[in-house]
Design an enzyme around this catalytic site. Structure first.
Site, PDB file in Angstrom:
ATOM      1  NE  ARG A 169      -4.008  -2.076   1.940  1.00 43.23           N
ATOM      2  CZ  ARG A 169      -3.845  -3.170   2.662  1.00 43.23           C
ATOM      3  NH1 ARG A 169      -2.882  -3.250   3.537  1.00 43.23           N
ATOM      4  NH2 ARG A 169      -4.672  -4.180   2.522  1.00 43.23           N
TER       5      ARG A 169
ATOM      6  CE  LYS B 138      -1.188  13.525 -15.141  1.00 45.75           C
ATOM      7  NZ  LYS B 138      -1.565  13.909 -16.512  1.00 45.75           N
TER       8      LYS B 138
ATOM      9  CD  GLU C 255       6.862  16.299 -23.385  1.00 41.32           C
ATOM     10  OE1 GLU C 255       6.239  17.327 -23.077  1.00 41.32           O
ATOM     11  OE2 GLU C 255       6.311  15.206 -23.644  1.00 41.32           O
TER      12      GLU C 255
ATOM     13  CE  LYS D 142       4.912  17.304 -14.860  1.00 43.46           C
ATOM     14  NZ  LYS D 142       4.964  16.076 -15.616  1.00 43.46           N
TER      15      LYS D 142
ATOM     16  CD  GLU E  44      -4.289  16.585 -16.728  1.00 46.13           C
ATOM     17  OE1 GLU E  44      -3.283  15.921 -16.419  1.00 46.13           O
ATOM     18  OE2 GLU E  44      -4.790  16.597 -17.857  1.00 46.13           O
TER      19      GLU E  44
ATOM     20  NE  ARG F 182       0.120  16.964 -13.711  1.00 46.66           N
ATOM     21  CZ  ARG F 182       0.714  16.119 -12.886  1.00 46.66           C
ATOM     22  NH1 ARG F 182       0.402  16.105 -11.617  1.00 46.66           N
ATOM     23  NH2 ARG F 182       1.642  15.298 -13.324  1.00 46.66           N
TER      24      ARG F 182
ATOM     25  CG  ASN G  68      -2.416  17.285 -21.218  1.00 49.14           C
ATOM     26  OD1 ASN G  68      -1.462  16.554 -20.990  1.00 49.14           O
ATOM     27  ND2 ASN G  68      -3.493  17.314 -20.463  1.00 49.14           N
TER      28      ASN G  68
ATOM     29  CG  HIS H   1       0.819  16.067 -24.988  1.00 47.08           C
ATOM     30  ND1 HIS H   1       1.640  17.169 -25.140  1.00 47.08           N
ATOM     31  CD2 HIS H   1       1.586  15.126 -24.368  1.00 47.08           C
ATOM     32  CE1 HIS H   1       2.820  16.905 -24.614  1.00 47.08           C
ATOM     33  NE2 HIS H   1       2.822  15.670 -24.139  1.00 47.08           N
TER      34      HIS H   1
ATOM     35  CG  HIS I 294      -1.473  11.504 -26.470  1.00 48.56           C
ATOM     36  ND1 HIS I 294      -2.071  12.102 -25.387  1.00 48.56           N
ATOM     37  CD2 HIS I 294      -0.197  11.250 -26.086  1.00 48.56           C
ATOM     38  CE1 HIS I 294      -1.206  12.205 -24.394  1.00 48.56           C
ATOM     39  NE2 HIS I 294      -0.056  11.689 -24.788  1.00 48.56           N
TER      40      HIS I 294
ATOM     41  CG  HIS J 235       5.618  11.433 -25.982  1.00 45.45           C
ATOM     42  ND1 HIS J 235       4.249  11.373 -26.113  1.00 45.45           N
ATOM     43  CD2 HIS J 235       5.874  12.481 -25.171  1.00 45.45           C
ATOM     44  CE1 HIS J 235       3.707  12.341 -25.385  1.00 45.45           C
ATOM     45  NE2 HIS J 235       4.674  13.022 -24.802  1.00 45.45           N
TER      46      HIS J 235
END
Ligand SMILES: NC(=O)c1ccc[n+]([C@@H]2O[C@H](COP(=O)([O-])OP(=O)(O)OC[C@H]3O[C@@H](n4cnc5c(N)ncnc54)[C@H](O)[C@@H]3O)[C@@H](O)[C@H]2O)c1
Ligand SMILES: [Zn+2]
Length: 359
Positions: A121, A143, A185, A227, A237, A241, A245, A248, A252, A265
C-alpha cells in the site's frame, strides 16, 4: 547543483539538477532518513551502464540495495511486469520502511512509481531519471502507471516521489534521436509558460544540441521549475495542469494511429504543437510571427513539424483523437496559445478546423 522544490504540503519534495549526482544517490537518500533496505528498479539498457554506480553509492550511504531489471521499452509498462517486480520485492523481503529507486527513463519511472504506490500500500520512492524527457517531465508531478491493451496509462495512481535526482552527465550516452525527442517537451515549456525561456532556447539551441553542461543545467532546471509550479497549484489535473498537454491531443492521436514505434513521443508532440499553434492563430489570434517562431524552433532542433496524411490515415487519426481522454461530450478540447508563453485550456475546436491545419 540547482534545487527546485515541488510545494505540495506534507508531500513536498526537491528536484536536484546537476552533474555527478548519481554518485551522491546514497548520501541524498540518507538525508531523507529512508531505509535501510531498498530496491533499484531499472531497465536492461540503463542498468548496464548505471546500475553499478547507483548500487555502490547506496551501499556507501549505508543501505542494502537489491537490483530489479526489466526489459527496455514501452512493453515493460504493463501489469505483468508490475507483478514480476512485486514478486521480487517480496522475495527480497522488502518491508515497510524500505524504499524504491526508479533508475531510468519514463518507462521505468512510471512502472517503478506504480509499484512503489501499490506494494504494501505504498513505499517511499526516489526518481533518478536518465532520459531528457524523464528529467524535464515524467519524473516530476507524481503521475505513475502502466498501459493496458486498450490504451496507454489506463491503470495508475498519483503518487509523489520523495526526491528527484537529475544527473546531467547520464544524458551524454542517450541516443541522439531520444535526446532530440526530449527537446520537444523542453520547447513546450517555453510556449506554454515562459516567453523569455523560449527566446533563450532560440539563442542557445546549438549549445543545447551539443549537450553543453551549463546550458543543460539551466534548461533542465527551468523546465522542472515550471512543471513544479504547475503541479504545485493543480496536482491532480483539475484545471491548470492541463496546459502541460499542449500539442498532446493531436500528438497522442499521431502516436496511436501510426502504430506505436513509428514516431517517438517527442516527435509526435512536435507535430501536435505546430498544429496547435496554427489552430491558435485561427481561434485565438496567435500572431503568425509566433506560429513561425514555434515551427522554426522545432525544425531547427531536428524534430518533425508535419506528417503526410492520406484519406485513410486522416480517418484513423480523427478516430484516435475522439478516443483521447481530453474529449468530453464528443467535443475535442484543446490547449491553445494566445501568445508565446501564454496558453488557455478547455478550448473546443470544430473538426474541420483541425483538419485544415493538418494538411
Ligand atoms: N508520468 C508522466 O508524467 C509522464 C510524462 C511523459 C511521459 N511519460 C511516459 O514516459 C515514457 C517514455 O519515456 P522515455 O522517453 O524516457 O522512454 P524510455 O524510458 O523507454 O527510454 C528510452 C530509451 O532510452 C534508454 N535510455 C534511458 N536512459 C538512457 C541513458 N542515459 N543512456 C542511454 N540510453 C538510455 C532506455 O533504455 C530506452 O531504450 C512513456 O511511457 C510515457 O507514457 C510519463
Ligand atoms: Zn508529453
Amino acid at each position: 547543483m540547482r534545487s527546485v522544490i515541488v510545494h505540495l504540503g506534507k508531500r513536498s519534495y526537491a528536484i536536484k539538477v546537476g552533474g555527478g549526482l548519481l554518485s551522491r544517490l546514497g548520501v541524498e537518500c540518507a538525508q531523507l532518513k529512508l531505509g535501510p533496505r531498498c530496491a533499484v528498479i531499472t531497465d536492461d539498457n540503463v542498468g548496464r551502464q548505471f546500475a553499478k554506480p547507483a548500487l555502490n553509492s547506496l551501499a556507501a550511504g549505508g543501505f542494502a540495495p537489491v537490483l530489479i531489471s526489466v526489459p527496455a521499452g514501452e512493453k515493460s509498462k504493463c501489469l505483468a511486469v508490475v507483478e514480476k517486480c512485486c514478486d521480487q520485492l517480496a522475495a527480497h523481503r522488502l518491508e515497510r520502511g524500505s524504499f524504491i529507486v526508479a533508475l531510468g527513463g519514463g518507462v521505468v519511472g512510471d512502472l517503478a512509481g506504480f509499484v512503489a504506490a501499490t506494494y504494501l500500500r505504498g513505499l517511499p520512492f526516489v526518481q533518478v531519471p536518465t532520459t531528457l524527457l524523464a528529467q524535464v517531465d515524467s519524473s516530476v508531478g507524481g503521475k505513475t502507471g502502466v498501459n493496458l491493451r486498450a490504451g496507454k496509462n489506463l491503470v495508475g495512481a498519483f503518487y509523489q516521489p520523495q526526491l528527484v535526482l537529475c544527473d546531467l552527465d547520464v544524458l551524454q550516452s542517450l541516443p541522439k534521436r531520444e535526446y532530440i525527442s526530449g527537446l520537444a517537451e523542453v520547447i513546450k515549456y517555453g510556449v506554454i509558460y515562459d516567453e523569455v525561456f523560449f527566446a533563450q532556447l532560440e539563442r542557445n539551441l546549438p549549445k543545447l544540441l551539443q549537450r553543453e553542461a551549463a546550458t543543460l543545467r539551466a534548461v533542465v532546471a527551468r523546465c522542472c521549475e515550471i512543471k513544479a509550479h504547475v503541479v504545485g497549484q493543480d496536482e491532480t489535473e483539475g484545471g491548470l495542469r492541463a496546459i502541460l498537454n499542449f500539442g498532446h491531443t493531436i500528438g497522442h492521436a499521431i502516436e496511436n494511429s501510426s502504430g506505436y514505434g513509428r514516431f517517438l513521443h517527442g516527435e509526435a508532440i512536435a507535430i501536435g504543437q505546430v498544429a496547435a499553434a496554427k489552430l491558435s492563430c485561427q481561434v485565438l489570434g496567435l500572431p503568425t510571427h509566433d506560429v513561425e517562431r514555434i515551427e522554426k524552433l522545432f525544425a531547427r532542433a531536428g524534430l518533425p513539424v508535419k506528417t503526410k496524411l492520406n484519406p485513410a490515415k486522416r480517418k484513423k487519426l480523427f478516430g484516435a483523437m475522439r478516443l483521447d481522454k481530453k474529449v468530453s461530450g464528443g467535443e475535442i478540447n484543446f490547449v491553445l496559445a494566445r501568445k508565446i508563453g501564454r496558453v488557455v485550456w478547455g478550448q473546443k475546436v470544430p473538426s474541420n478546423l483541425i483538419e485544415s491545419v493538418l494538411v
